[in-house]
Write a protein that holds these residues in place. Structure first.
Motif, PDB file in Angstrom:
ATOM      1  N   THR A   1      -0.074  -1.274  20.577  1.00  0.00           N
ATOM      2  CA  THR A   1      -0.157  -0.646  19.262  1.00  0.00           C
ATOM      3  C   THR A   1      -1.256  -1.310  18.435  1.00  0.00           C
ATOM      4  N   ASN A   2      -1.993  -0.491  17.650  1.00  0.00           N
ATOM      5  CA  ASN A   2      -3.010  -1.036  16.743  1.00  0.00           C
ATOM      6  C   ASN A   2      -2.695  -0.613  15.319  1.00  0.00           C
ATOM      7  N   PRO A   3      -1.844  -1.382  14.649  1.00  0.00           N
ATOM      8  CA  PRO A   3      -1.544  -1.022  13.263  1.00  0.00           C
ATOM      9  C   PRO A   3      -2.798  -1.154  12.388  1.00  0.00           C
ATOM     10  N   ILE A   4      -2.788  -0.473  11.264  1.00  0.00           N
ATOM     11  CA  ILE A   4      -3.930  -0.540  10.352  1.00  0.00           C
ATOM     12  C   ILE A   4      -3.473  -0.672   8.903  1.00  0.00           C
ATOM     13  N   TRP A   5      -4.072  -1.615   8.215  1.00  0.00           N
ATOM     14  CA  TRP A   5      -4.056  -1.646   6.753  1.00  0.00           C
ATOM     15  C   TRP A   5      -5.432  -2.179   6.369  1.00  0.00           C
ATOM     16  N   ILE A   6      -5.829  -1.984   5.141  1.00  0.00           N
ATOM     17  CA  ILE A   6      -7.191  -2.331   4.746  1.00  0.00           C
ATOM     18  C   ILE A   6      -7.177  -3.192   3.487  1.00  0.00           C
ATOM     19  N   MET A   7      -7.930  -4.284   3.520  1.00  0.00           N
ATOM     20  CA  MET A   7      -8.021  -5.123   2.323  1.00  0.00           C
ATOM     21  C   MET A   7      -8.616  -4.317   1.167  1.00  0.00           C
ATOM     22  N   ARG A   8      -7.990  -4.453   0.007  1.00  0.00           N
ATOM     23  CA  ARG A   8      -8.331  -3.671  -1.200  1.00  0.00           C
ATOM     24  C   ARG A   8      -8.094  -2.166  -1.011  1.00  0.00           C
ATOM     25  N   GLN A   9      -7.114  -1.818  -0.166  1.00  0.00           N
ATOM     26  CA  GLN A   9      -6.819  -0.392   0.037  1.00  0.00           C
ATOM     27  C   GLN A   9      -6.278   0.255  -1.240  1.00  0.00           C
ATOM     28  N   ALA A  10      -5.642  -0.552  -2.092  1.00  0.00           N
ATOM     29  CA  ALA A  10      -5.173  -0.043  -3.386  1.00  0.00           C
ATOM     30  C   ALA A  10      -6.239  -0.381  -4.417  1.00  0.00           C
TER      31      ALA A  10
ATOM     32  N   GLU B   1       2.796   1.477  -8.674  1.00  0.00           N
ATOM     33  CA  GLU B   1       2.272   2.831  -8.419  1.00  0.00           C
ATOM     34  C   GLU B   1       0.915   2.761  -7.704  1.00  0.00           C
ATOM     35  N   ILE B   2       0.050   1.854  -8.163  1.00  0.00           N
ATOM     36  CA  ILE B   2      -1.283   1.686  -7.545  1.00  0.00           C
ATOM     37  C   ILE B   2      -1.136   1.212  -6.097  1.00  0.00           C
ATOM     38  N   THR B   3      -0.215   0.299  -5.865  1.00  0.00           N
ATOM     39  CA  THR B   3       0.020  -0.220  -4.510  1.00  0.00           C
ATOM     40  C   THR B   3       0.400   0.900  -3.543  1.00  0.00           C
ATOM     41  N   LEU B   4       1.162   1.862  -4.054  1.00  0.00           N
ATOM     42  CA  LEU B   4       1.664   2.941  -3.192  1.00  0.00           C
ATOM     43  C   LEU B   4       0.681   4.108  -3.052  1.00  0.00           C
ATOM     44  N   GLN B   5      -0.325   4.170  -3.926  1.00  0.00           N
ATOM     45  CA  GLN B   5      -1.275   5.301  -3.876  1.00  0.00           C
ATOM     46  C   GLN B   5      -1.887   5.520  -2.483  1.00  0.00           C
ATOM     47  N   PRO B   6      -2.413   4.480  -1.828  1.00  0.00           N
ATOM     48  CA  PRO B   6      -3.001   4.729  -0.506  1.00  0.00           C
ATOM     49  C   PRO B   6      -1.983   5.162   0.543  1.00  0.00           C
ATOM     50  N   LEU B   7      -0.718   4.747   0.391  1.00  0.00           N
ATOM     51  CA  LEU B   7       0.304   5.157   1.363  1.00  0.00           C
ATOM     52  C   LEU B   7       0.694   6.620   1.191  1.00  0.00           C
ATOM     53  N   LYS B   8       0.476   7.143  -0.005  1.00  0.00           N
ATOM     54  CA  LYS B   8       0.726   8.575  -0.227  1.00  0.00           C
ATOM     55  C   LYS B   8      -0.349   9.411   0.460  1.00  0.00           C
ATOM     56  N   ARG B   9      -1.545   8.865   0.567  1.00  0.00           N
ATOM     57  CA  ARG B   9      -2.677   9.597   1.127  1.00  0.00           C
ATOM     58  C   ARG B   9      -2.871   9.403   2.628  1.00  0.00           C
ATOM     59  N   PHE B  10      -2.678   8.149   3.076  1.00  0.00           N
ATOM     60  CA  PHE B  10      -3.099   7.788   4.435  1.00  0.00           C
ATOM     61  C   PHE B  10      -1.933   7.230   5.253  1.00  0.00           C
ATOM     62  N   ASN B  11      -2.059   7.352   6.561  1.00  0.00           N
ATOM     63  CA  ASN B  11      -1.019   6.868   7.478  1.00  0.00           C
ATOM     64  C   ASN B  11      -1.228   5.372   7.779  1.00  0.00           C
ATOM     65  N   LEU B  12      -1.057   4.558   6.742  1.00  0.00           N
ATOM     66  CA  LEU B  12      -1.242   3.112   6.876  1.00  0.00           C
ATOM     67  C   LEU B  12       0.071   2.436   7.250  1.00  0.00           C
TER      68      LEU B  12
ATOM     69  N   ALA C   1       1.039  -0.700   6.216  1.00  0.00           N
ATOM     70  CA  ALA C   1       1.508  -1.719   5.268  1.00  0.00           C
ATOM     71  C   ALA C   1       1.019  -1.396   3.868  1.00  0.00           C
ATOM     72  N   ALA C   2       1.794  -1.844   2.903  1.00  0.00           N
ATOM     73  CA  ALA C   2       1.360  -1.852   1.501  1.00  0.00           C
ATOM     74  C   ALA C   2       0.988  -3.291   1.180  1.00  0.00           C
ATOM     75  N   ILE C   3      -0.126  -3.489   0.477  1.00  0.00           N
ATOM     76  CA  ILE C   3      -0.436  -4.836  -0.029  1.00  0.00           C
ATOM     77  C   ILE C   3      -0.439  -4.741  -1.538  1.00  0.00           C
ATOM     78  N   ILE C   4       0.279  -5.635  -2.150  1.00  0.00           N
ATOM     79  CA  ILE C   4       0.540  -5.523  -3.578  1.00  0.00           C
ATOM     80  C   ILE C   4      -0.765  -5.551  -4.375  1.00  0.00           C
ATOM     81  N   PHE C   5      -0.870  -4.663  -5.359  1.00  0.00           N
ATOM     82  CA  PHE C   5      -2.036  -4.651  -6.243  1.00  0.00           C
ATOM     83  C   PHE C   5      -1.877  -5.808  -7.223  1.00  0.00           C
ATOM     84  N   SER C   6      -2.658  -6.840  -6.993  1.00  0.00           N
ATOM     85  CA  SER C   6      -2.592  -8.039  -7.830  1.00  0.00           C
ATOM     86  C   SER C   6      -3.906  -8.772  -7.639  1.00  0.00           C
ATOM     87  N   ASP C   7      -3.937 -10.061  -7.872  1.00  0.00           N
ATOM     88  CA  ASP C   7      -5.173 -10.820  -7.721  1.00  0.00           C
ATOM     89  C   ASP C   7      -4.841 -12.273  -7.429  1.00  0.00           C
TER      90      ASP C   7
END
Length: 333
Positions: free
Chosen positions: A15-24, A53-64, A66-72
């Motif tokens: 399996t090759n899971p995908i998430w992207i840094m700064r995806q949110a 809400e921002i953290t979840l935005q990319p998961l609504k659009r794309f088949n990712l 993982a969610a990575i928390i929108f923070s800094d």
């Protein structure tokens, strides 16, 4: 078990899971709408409803996967009462370090100051969109946070000339960072983060002789702490001189690689699961180039536990359609 956990914990290669840094964030029009109404970045990170809400935005659009928390990563110095501002077109600006105040800072006061970050993680981790996926919490590595706190701005290619002159100050800051990074990690995990990523964005700035002191020792402390909480930890020591030595000493559960490193060399040198590598600028080209470059990484790591990601964060000018195309390439590989 989630796809990321299968790769990190079970070392699966099927399996090759995908998430992207700064995806949110900045490349999504729905994020830009929120940002327009919320120009203060720190306040946005501290608004648990909007940041979740921002953290979840990319998961609504794309088949990712993982969610990575929108923070800094700079929420940590902010929690330590150092002034932190993010100026458009300039980047982060920090105030002077008041080391005596930081030493006196109580854990309760620190947690209270950035508590909305933990509430946002809780909201994300309990959302149906994240079912069978991971919620990734993160921190800056001690070295990278030290750079921002003393430099008071992004170092780009170099540190202030007198950066290392006050050894006493540096060592005291590192002690404070170790204590509060552990508190920050624990609170993220307690609120639903089930992977922690440690970002060492400025690892490449150090001369080799300084790496053991400023990167290996303090990062190893954090890695061991996360492992003691039975949570997998990914390290991203961007542009570090020697990835193999880093992995041998720090022993993260997985390592993120940047786009300046030869993935074939990494495959030869490193036994633990690998994450990332693709240059974010490839997403600004065309579909043919993107497919060729993404497939190159998938081919190289096809018999090695591998999480698809970029070698740095997604660029603001990225077309969401290209992002979706990339996700589909990985999912259909």
């Amino acid at each position: 078990m989630t796809p990321l956990h299968k790769v990190i914990i079970n070392k699966e290669t099927k399996t090759n899971p995908i998430w992207i840094m700064r995806q949110a964030g900045r490349y999504l029009p729905e994020f830009r709408e929120i940002r327009k109404l919320n120009p203060n970045f720190i306040n946005l990170c501290l608004n648990e409803n909007l940041s979740s809400e921002i953290t979840l935005q990319p998961l609504k659009r794309f088949n990712l996967d993982a969610a990575i928390i929108f923070s800094d990563i700079l929420m940590l110095p902010y929690g330590l009462n150092q002034k932190v501002e993010l100026e458009k077109g300039y980047g982060p600006k920090l105030g002077k370090v008041n080391i005596d105040e930081m030493f006196k800072l109580d854990e309760v006061d620190f947690v209270q100051k950035i508590y909305p970050v933990y509430k946002a993680i809780n909201k994300v981790s309990t959302n149906d969109l994240v079912k069978n996926k991971n919620t990734i919490g993160f921190v800056g590595a001690p070295w990278t946070l030290l750079v921002y706190m003393i430099n008071q701005q992004s170092p780009k290619k170099n540190l202030k000339e007198n950066f290392f002159k006050d050894n006493f100050l540096i060592n005291r800051i590192l002690l404070i960072l170790e204590k509060f990074l552990k508190i920050h990690i624990k609170n993220q995990i307690d609120n639903g983060a089930n992977i922690i990523q440690i970002f060492d964005s400025w690892a490449g700035l150090l001369e080799e002789k300084d790496i053991p002191n400023y990167i290996y020792a303090p990062t190893l402390n954090l890695v061991n702490y996360v492992k003691s909480l039975n949570i997998p930890v990914i390290c991203f020591p961007r542009e570090i001189k020697n990835y193999k030595e880093f992995c041998d000493i720090v022993k993260p559960d997985a390592v993120g690689i940047d786009y300046n490193i030869d993935p074939k060399k990494i495959l030869k040198d490193i036994k633990i699961p690998i994450q990332g590598g693709l240059d974010p600028k490839i997403l600004l080209t065309d579909k043919e180039t993107l497919k060729k470059e993404a497939t190159k990484y998938l081919d190289i790591f096809k018999d090695h536990p591998y999480i698809f990601n970029l070698g740095h964060g997604v660029l603001p000018e990225t077309d969401p359609n290209m992002f979706e195309y990339l996700v589909n390439i990985v999912k259909n590989y």
